[in-house]
Design a protein around this motif. Structure first.
Motif, PDB file in Angstrom:
ATOM      1  N   VAL A 164       1.752 -17.425  -3.962  1.00  0.00           N
ATOM      2  CA  VAL A 164       0.936 -16.214  -3.751  1.00  0.00           C
ATOM      3  C   VAL A 164       0.283 -16.242  -2.359  1.00  0.00           C
ATOM      4  CG1 VAL A 164      -0.977 -14.825  -4.657  1.00  0.00           C
ATOM      5  CG2 VAL A 164       0.477 -16.114  -6.229  1.00  0.00           C
ATOM      6  N   ASP A 165       0.380 -15.113  -1.636  1.00  0.00           N
ATOM      7  CA  ASP A 165      -0.234 -15.006  -0.305  1.00  0.00           C
ATOM      8  C   ASP A 165      -1.687 -14.556  -0.435  1.00  0.00           C
ATOM      9  OD1 ASP A 165       2.079 -15.634   1.326  1.00  0.00           O
ATOM     10  OD2 ASP A 165       2.911 -13.742   0.597  1.00  0.00           O
ATOM     11  N   ASN A 166      -2.502 -14.895   0.574  1.00  0.00           N
ATOM     12  CA  ASN A 166      -3.913 -14.499   0.528  1.00  0.00           C
ATOM     13  C   ASN A 166      -4.085 -12.983   0.569  1.00  0.00           C
ATOM     14  OD1 ASN A 166      -4.115 -17.384   2.192  1.00  0.00           O
ATOM     15  ND2 ASN A 166      -5.660 -17.072   0.615  1.00  0.00           N
ATOM     16  N   ALA A 167      -3.348 -12.344   1.456  1.00  0.00           N
ATOM     17  CA  ALA A 167      -3.495 -10.884   1.559  1.00  0.00           C
ATOM     18  C   ALA A 167      -2.232 -10.257   2.131  1.00  0.00           C
ATOM     19  CB  ALA A 167      -4.693 -10.529   2.434  1.00  0.00           C
ATOM     20  N   ILE A 168      -2.036  -8.984   1.772  1.00  0.00           N
ATOM     21  CA  ILE A 168      -0.891  -8.221   2.284  1.00  0.00           C
ATOM     22  C   ILE A 168      -1.419  -6.879   2.774  1.00  0.00           C
ATOM     23  CG2 ILE A 168       1.282  -7.096   1.682  1.00  0.00           C
ATOM     24  CD1 ILE A 168       1.480  -9.356  -0.546  1.00  0.00           C
ATOM     25  N   LEU A 169      -1.170  -6.592   4.054  1.00  0.00           N
ATOM     26  CA  LEU A 169      -1.604  -5.327   4.642  1.00  0.00           C
ATOM     27  C   LEU A 169      -0.395  -4.399   4.729  1.00  0.00           C
ATOM     28  CD1 LEU A 169      -3.564  -3.502   6.236  1.00  0.00           C
ATOM     29  CD2 LEU A 169      -2.971  -4.791   8.285  1.00  0.00           C
ATOM     30  N   ASP A 170      -0.475  -3.223   4.080  1.00  0.00           N
ATOM     31  CA  ASP A 170       0.635  -2.269   4.087  1.00  0.00           C
ATOM     32  C   ASP A 170       0.399  -1.236   5.180  1.00  0.00           C
ATOM     33  OD1 ASP A 170       2.677  -0.491   3.598  1.00  0.00           O
ATOM     34  OD2 ASP A 170       2.546  -0.705   1.420  1.00  0.00           O
ATOM     35  N   LEU A 171       1.301  -1.198   6.169  1.00  0.00           N
ATOM     36  CA  LEU A 171       1.128  -0.295   7.312  1.00  0.00           C
ATOM     37  C   LEU A 171       1.396   1.170   6.962  1.00  0.00           C
ATOM     38  CD1 LEU A 171       2.740  -2.450  10.145  1.00  0.00           C
ATOM     39  CD2 LEU A 171       0.331  -2.198   9.576  1.00  0.00           C
ATOM     40  N   LYS A 172       1.909   1.423   5.746  1.00  0.00           N
ATOM     41  CA  LYS A 172       2.135   2.825   5.350  1.00  0.00           C
ATOM     42  C   LYS A 172       0.798   3.525   5.093  1.00  0.00           C
ATOM     43  CE  LYS A 172       6.698   2.317   3.310  1.00  0.00           C
ATOM     44  NZ  LYS A 172       7.313   1.769   2.092  1.00  0.00           N
ATOM     45  N   ASP A 173      -0.139   2.812   4.463  1.00  0.00           N
ATOM     46  CA  ASP A 173      -1.427   3.445   4.145  1.00  0.00           C
ATOM     47  C   ASP A 173      -2.625   2.602   4.602  1.00  0.00           C
ATOM     48  OD1 ASP A 173      -1.273   1.339   2.377  1.00  0.00           O
ATOM     49  OD2 ASP A 173      -1.068   2.588   0.582  1.00  0.00           O
ATOM     50  N   TYR A 174      -2.333   1.471   5.286  1.00  0.00           N
ATOM     51  CA  TYR A 174      -3.361   0.557   5.798  1.00  0.00           C
ATOM     52  C   TYR A 174      -4.250  -0.030   4.692  1.00  0.00           C
ATOM     53  CZ  TYR A 174      -1.906   2.343  10.282  1.00  0.00           C
ATOM     54  OH  TYR A 174      -1.149   2.695  11.357  1.00  0.00           O
ATOM     55  N   ARG A 175      -3.729  -0.041   3.469  1.00  0.00           N
ATOM     56  CA  ARG A 175      -4.507  -0.662   2.401  1.00  0.00           C
ATOM     57  C   ARG A 175      -4.163  -2.155   2.364  1.00  0.00           C
ATOM     58  NH1 ARG A 175      -6.864   2.402  -1.422  1.00  0.00           N
ATOM     59  NH2 ARG A 175      -5.985   1.455  -3.281  1.00  0.00           N
ATOM     60  N   MET A 176      -5.161  -2.981   2.162  1.00  0.00           N
ATOM     61  CA  MET A 176      -4.955  -4.429   2.179  1.00  0.00           C
ATOM     62  C   MET A 176      -5.240  -5.005   0.797  1.00  0.00           C
ATOM     63  SD  MET A 176      -6.256  -7.189   4.956  1.00  0.00           S
ATOM     64  CE  MET A 176      -8.012  -6.834   4.824  1.00  0.00           C
ATOM     65  N   THR A 177      -4.190  -5.572   0.199  1.00  0.00           N
ATOM     66  CA  THR A 177      -4.332  -6.204  -1.117  1.00  0.00           C
ATOM     67  C   THR A 177      -4.711  -7.658  -0.912  1.00  0.00           C
ATOM     68  OG1 THR A 177      -2.632  -4.744  -2.022  1.00  0.00           O
ATOM     69  CG2 THR A 177      -3.113  -6.742  -3.273  1.00  0.00           C
ATOM     70  N   VAL A 178      -5.839  -8.062  -1.513  1.00  0.00           N
ATOM     71  CA  VAL A 178      -6.318  -9.444  -1.364  1.00  0.00           C
ATOM     72  C   VAL A 178      -6.203 -10.147  -2.715  1.00  0.00           C
ATOM     73  CG1 VAL A 178      -8.231 -10.921  -0.636  1.00  0.00           C
ATOM     74  CG2 VAL A 178      -7.924  -8.682   0.421  1.00  0.00           C
ATOM     75  N   ASN A 179      -5.583 -11.326  -2.714  1.00  0.00           N
ATOM     76  CA  ASN A 179      -5.392 -12.113  -3.935  1.00  0.00           C
ATOM     77  C   ASN A 179      -6.331 -13.323  -3.963  1.00  0.00           C
ATOM     78  OD1 ASN A 179      -3.069 -10.589  -4.912  1.00  0.00           O
ATOM     79  ND2 ASN A 179      -1.988 -11.468  -3.166  1.00  0.00           N
ATOM     80  N   GLY A 180      -6.445 -13.929  -5.143  1.00  0.00           N
ATOM     81  CA  GLY A 180      -7.214 -15.171  -5.252  1.00  0.00           C
ATOM     82  C   GLY A 180      -8.710 -14.981  -5.103  1.00  0.00           C
ATOM     83  N   VAL A 181      -9.198 -13.784  -5.503  1.00  0.00           N
ATOM     84  CA  VAL A 181     -10.636 -13.493  -5.372  1.00  0.00           C
ATOM     85  C   VAL A 181     -11.302 -13.639  -6.738  1.00  0.00           C
ATOM     86  CG1 VAL A 181     -12.351 -11.751  -4.725  1.00  0.00           C
ATOM     87  CG2 VAL A 181     -10.151 -11.835  -3.518  1.00  0.00           C
ATOM     88  N   SER A 182     -12.162 -14.645  -6.897  1.00  0.00           N
ATOM     89  CA  SER A 182     -12.797 -14.819  -8.208  1.00  0.00           C
ATOM     90  C   SER A 182     -13.941 -13.827  -8.396  1.00  0.00           C
ATOM     91  CB  SER A 182     -13.280 -16.255  -8.402  1.00  0.00           C
ATOM     92  OG  SER A 182     -14.103 -16.624  -7.329  1.00  0.00           O
ATOM     93  N   GLY A 183     -14.693 -13.541  -7.321  1.00  0.00           N
ATOM     94  CA  GLY A 183     -15.786 -12.579  -7.438  1.00  0.00           C
ATOM     95  C   GLY A 183     -16.339 -12.245  -6.071  1.00  0.00           C
TER      96      GLY A 183
END
Length: 247
Positions: A164-183
């Motif tokens: 699993v990657d820490n984050a993925i930034l999608d250049l289509k909508d500039y939304r950034m999905t962040v993983n591994g966040v407990s709170g």
């Protein structure tokens, strides 16, 4: 070919965070990887590492104890010195040599201080020209310390394991999905925190956050889906609530 990889080298300036002006975040991670044919930019762990750690911090984050710690044994806070010199020099960008003369200190030690401030996200340091440029964060920090400004405490920590990657930034909508966040704590004083399901959330423009999960606010614990936090209004929109518990 056709791939961009940015990683931290041994150069001391390499430790400074990336600044993301769209999401208004300072970002620390090991490797940025982008296949130019793809719309997704991967922010992840160093090659060969089993665990990836990343931090996404509001570019206006203020922590009073950290501010005092930075002063160290110096009677003047380093940020105040940077600000005063920029005013004297009439420029937010200035040569380290001139700053050292003004401080009456050796260039080497002042260069070290400039690199340290760059690593903490306060200035841009240009190694080639040995110049620094103050970032807005210097003013924000000084105003906050003078209690002129109410400061947010948005700091998102991500810890993931292979694959699993820490984050993925999608250049289509500039939304950034962040993983591994407990709170994530949104407000210390109001005791507000969010705990996303699957340890995943999505960051939009200006630090807005979309997530499914749990919101703790004072005596209330609210669980549900399609929740969104608006940074500018500092409100959470609770679209689909599954349950509300009152302590």
């Amino acid at each position: 070919a056709g791939q961009v990889n940015l990683f931290r080298g041994n150069n001391p300036v390499s430790k400074s965070p990336y600044y993301d002006s769209f999401h208004k975040l300072d970002m620390s991670f090991e490797l940025l990887s982008w296949n130019l044919k793809d719309s997704k930019i991967i922010l992840s762990r160093a090659r060969g590492a089993a665990i990836g750690q990343a931090e996404f911090e509001s570019s206006s984050f203020f922590d009073a104890s950290f501010f005092m710690q930075m002063a160290g044994i110096d009677e003047y806070h380093p940020l105040i010195r940077f600000k005063k010199f920029a005013e004297w020099y009439y420029s937010e960008t200035f040569p380290v040599v001139e700053f050292a003369k003004w401080l009456n200190r050796p260039v080497e030690s002042v260069t070290g201080m400039c690199i340290e401030m760059a690593n903490k996200g306060f200035v841009f340091y240009d190694r080639r020209y040995n110049e620094v440029t103050l970032k807005k964060k210097v003013d924000d920090f000084l105003n906050s310390y003078a209690k002129k400004k109410d400061y947010d405490v948005l700091r998102i920590k991500s810890e993931t394991k292979v694959p699993v990657d820490n984050a993925i930034l999608d250049l289509k909508d500039y939304r950034m999905t962040v993983n591994g966040v407990s709170g994530v704590y949104l407000s210390d004083s109001q005791r507000v925190a969010i705990y996303p399901y699957n340890r995943q959330l999505v960051i939009g423009k200006d630090r807005d956050i979309d997530f499914d999960g749990v919101v703790e606010a004072g005596l209330f614990t609210i669980s549900g889906h399609n929740f969104s936090f608006s940074y500018d209004t500092f409100k959470i929109n609770l679209r689909n609530i599954d349950s509300i518990r009152i302590a």
